[in-house]
Scaffold this motif. Sequence first.
Motif, short mmCIF file in Angstrom:
data_model
loop_
_atom_site.label_atom_id
_atom_site.label_comp_id
_atom_site.label_asym_id
_atom_site.label_seq_id
_atom_site.Cartn_x
_atom_site.Cartn_y
_atom_site.Cartn_z
N ILE A 108 0.85 -1.20 0.00
CA ILE A 108 0.00 0.00 0.00
C ILE A 108 0.88 1.25 0.00
N TYR A 109 1.91 1.23 0.82
CA TYR A 109 2.82 2.39 0.91
C TYR A 109 3.43 2.71 -0.45
N THR A 110 4.08 1.69 -1.05
CA THR A 110 4.85 1.96 -2.26
C THR A 110 3.94 2.34 -3.43
N LYS A 111 2.76 1.73 -3.51
CA LYS A 111 1.92 2.02 -4.67
C LYS A 111 1.17 3.34 -4.53
N ALA A 112 0.86 3.74 -3.31
CA ALA A 112 0.27 5.07 -3.12
C ALA A 112 1.23 6.14 -3.61
N ALA A 113 2.52 5.98 -3.25
CA ALA A 113 3.53 6.94 -3.67
C ALA A 113 3.77 6.86 -5.17
N ASP A 114 3.82 5.64 -5.69
CA ASP A 114 4.12 5.45 -7.12
C ASP A 114 3.01 6.02 -7.99
N VAL A 115 1.76 5.75 -7.61
CA VAL A 115 0.63 6.28 -8.39
C VAL A 115 0.63 7.80 -8.36
N GLY A 116 0.85 8.38 -7.19
CA GLY A 116 0.90 9.84 -7.09
C GLY A 116 2.02 10.42 -7.93
N ALA A 117 3.20 9.80 -7.90
CA ALA A 117 4.34 10.29 -8.68
C ALA A 117 4.07 10.19 -10.17
N ASP A 118 3.44 9.09 -10.60
CA ASP A 118 3.20 8.88 -12.02
C ASP A 118 2.09 9.77 -12.58
N VAL A 176 11.29 5.13 -1.05
CA VAL A 176 11.12 4.47 0.24
C VAL A 176 10.24 3.22 0.07
N GLY A 177 9.17 3.38 -0.70
CA GLY A 177 8.23 2.28 -0.91
C GLY A 177 8.87 1.08 -1.57
N ASP A 178 9.81 1.31 -2.50
CA ASP A 178 10.50 0.19 -3.13
C ASP A 178 11.18 -0.68 -2.08
N ASN A 179 11.70 -0.06 -1.05
CA ASN A 179 12.42 -0.80 -0.01
C ASN A 179 11.47 -1.50 0.96
N VAL A 180 10.43 -0.82 1.42
CA VAL A 180 9.55 -1.43 2.41
C VAL A 180 8.65 -2.50 1.77
N GLY A 181 8.38 -2.37 0.48
CA GLY A 181 7.54 -3.36 -0.19
C GLY A 181 8.32 -4.51 -0.79
N ASP A 182 9.30 -4.18 -1.65
CA ASP A 182 9.99 -5.21 -2.41
C ASP A 182 11.22 -5.77 -1.72
N VAL A 183 11.67 -5.18 -0.63
CA VAL A 183 12.78 -5.76 0.13
C VAL A 183 12.24 -6.37 1.42
N ALA A 184 11.76 -5.53 2.34
CA ALA A 184 11.25 -6.04 3.61
C ALA A 184 10.05 -6.96 3.40
N GLY A 185 9.13 -6.58 2.49
CA GLY A 185 7.94 -7.39 2.24
C GLY A 185 8.25 -8.72 1.59
N MET A 186 9.05 -8.69 0.52
CA MET A 186 9.41 -9.94 -0.16
C MET A 186 10.25 -10.83 0.74
N GLY A 187 11.14 -10.24 1.53
CA GLY A 187 11.96 -11.03 2.43
C GLY A 187 11.12 -11.77 3.46
N THR A 227 2.90 6.65 4.81
CA THR A 227 3.05 5.88 6.05
C THR A 227 1.71 5.74 6.76
N ARG A 228 1.01 6.86 6.94
CA ARG A 228 -0.28 6.81 7.63
C ARG A 228 -1.29 5.98 6.87
N GLY A 229 -1.32 6.16 5.55
CA GLY A 229 -2.27 5.41 4.73
C GLY A 229 -2.03 3.92 4.83
N ALA A 230 -0.76 3.52 4.75
CA ALA A 230 -0.43 2.09 4.80
C ALA A 230 -0.78 1.49 6.15
N GLN A 231 -0.44 2.21 7.24
CA GLN A 231 -0.70 1.69 8.58
C GLN A 231 -2.20 1.52 8.83
N ARG A 232 -2.97 2.47 8.38
CA ARG A 232 -4.42 2.42 8.61
C ARG A 232 -5.10 1.36 7.75
#
Length: 734
Positions: A194-204, A228-239, A610-615
């Motif tokens: 949720i974190y990484t895609k919220a940021a990615d969609v907004g950026a795109d 930041v989202g690339d790391n929390v999603g595709d590194v910490a999440g995939m791990g 961060t807030r969006g993902a946590q909620r």
Amino acid sequence: MLTSVFVIVPIASLFALFFAWWFFRQMMKSSEGTDDMKRIAAHVRKGASAYLKQQYKIVIIVFLVITVIFSILAYGLGVQNKWVPFAFITGGAFSGLAGFFGMKAATYASARVANACRTSLNGGLKLAFRSGAVMGLVVVGLVLLDISAWFLVLNHFIPEMDGGYKLMTITAIMLTFGMGASTQALFARVGGGIYTKAADVGADLVGKVEAGIPEDDPRNPATIADNVGDNVGDVAGMGADLFESFAASILATALLGAAAYIDNQAVQLNAVLAPMLIAAVGTLLSIAGVFMVRTREGATQKDLLKSLGFGVNFSAFLIVIASFFILRFLNMPNYAGVWGSIVTGLLAGIAIGQSTEYFTASAYKPTRRIAEAGESGPATVIISGIGTGLISAAVPLIIIVVGITLAFSFATGFDFTMAQLNKGLYGIGIAAVGMLSTLGITLATDAYGPIADNAGGNAEMCHLGDEVRKRTDALDSLGNTTAATGKGFAIGSAALTALALLASYFEEVRMMFVKFLDMPYELINGVPAIDAEFLDFVQHYQIHLMNPTVIVGMFLGVMSVFIFSGMTMNAVGRAAQKMVDEVRRQFKASPGIMEGTEEPDYARCVEISTRGAQREMILPSVIALFIPVIVGIIFGVPGIAGLLLGTISSGFALAIFMANAGGAWDNAKKYVEEGNHGGKGSDVHKATVIGDTVGDPFKDTSGPSLNILIKLMVMASVVTVGVAVSYPIIKCWL
């Protein structure tokens, strides 16, 4: 009970953790580059650390609540082993620790990789890959450490039992620590996605489509949150995802081995040790494979793929040979057949990866056709991507069907009598271990992707020049391919692991009668529970397609998959809308941002993600945890059997569809950006950006989260089996 050969497992764990530390130290010794590069990297590190800190606070609360529930089941109602609450906590703690260390390495590596690309492509590749190896080696090292510790502790404290039930009890208890790993993994995957895609969609949407600026342009307020989202999603999440798969495949196979060879305790011990030893030796060979990855200056994408492929295939080839001698040394019955099951698992993993690459890489027709569809606008891009994703699900499903059939057949020696059923199920489990045996290097190729992506972002934001950007783009493009194949691999391993866990569920039912409920002589299909076999329990609970409770469970399993996917997709949409509004607000309120005279408020965008993902991550995660418990209470064991069959089959297919459709949309956009169909800024490019935006939550949130949903629902059923056995409201409708 233990033999000296077991020492290989903790030794492999220590080797993996040592080399993870060594690779991290080597990476930290390299230069982070200019002051601007250091500043950008510090923003990303700060955002990633803040996110993980908030996520772990929520996860700790959830873990405390679940631990209390498990304690009541174990100490109050007596329908669960008293070790389970502690095993649950250690599984979650080790999984969270693996994600933390992997993300720490990734966030420190990105600027250093960009800086290395200022002098050489090979230097950037080696640094990025070895930094990704920190994630891979920490995951396998901590899994083996946790397994070693629990096996030694339980072997000491569990008393001797007749009939091989000591090993059955030990492996049944150990399997439950996978529940902790699954729970942590789900929060990491859903929240990170949720974190990484919220940021990615907004950026795109605002940056690329509306403002017409590049993806990693420093003027885009959402670009730091995206990195930041690339790391929390595709590194910490995939791990965390593959930590759970690796642990669950080993432990489910160990339990199935204990059940399959319960009449011969010497063979039984070797059957339990076999998956642990194969995973341990595969870990050692993964370390060797990491050192094989290198390339030449000016390498093409084909050369770079060969470089990574050589390291992975080198490790896989050696584990094929080593596993044969391990099984022979253990004197396993039909060791050649069991070895065939391991090879089947490895080949299935490779085949799923190749299938994913074909349907998602821009070098092949499916993705190029999506780009061509952009000439008619975004609607046809979306239609073409959905069609490609739906078709792409067929090949992995066929691969898994063939893999299951061959693994079962090899392990039984092609003897399809009912007496060989448990050995066939053991073959399916050990096929999953074979697929994941080289996870140390396989996960390194996946963690490499976000490191290379962040390195490219750092180079763009710091204006390092065309040559450097060309090198980082080459590494980033390679990372997109490895990420897509990594997702296919993760989904395939989830399917085999879930099937092994499903088989182990019935062994847990047997243990519930024999050990925990103290009813060893309760008649199961006319046979005392202590002597009953797999099919006796199946017939006792009338698990067949004419039993309405099974059918109801299957429909509820399919429902769970779709409602979970819908909730995570909507969560991304809501969080992304807030990000879009914020980026638009900053552009409007501060015209100096677009002129380059004023720095955007990156921190505000990081805070929104961060807030969006946590909620948003809490409700879908809680639903996934409690649906198996509720179904077990209402419909009992038959309902759970149907629930898990529905979840595994529909979840696997939907996960493949979403991951491949999203990957194809992403690479279609990149194919246009390379100068095809009008290139950047063209109408076709804008159409493919919209397609990619739709695909983002497909491939990075809902799709990969389904891997964990499948395993978590099985694991939750396994851990709460005592409730389904003891307190079903509807015992049977027939």
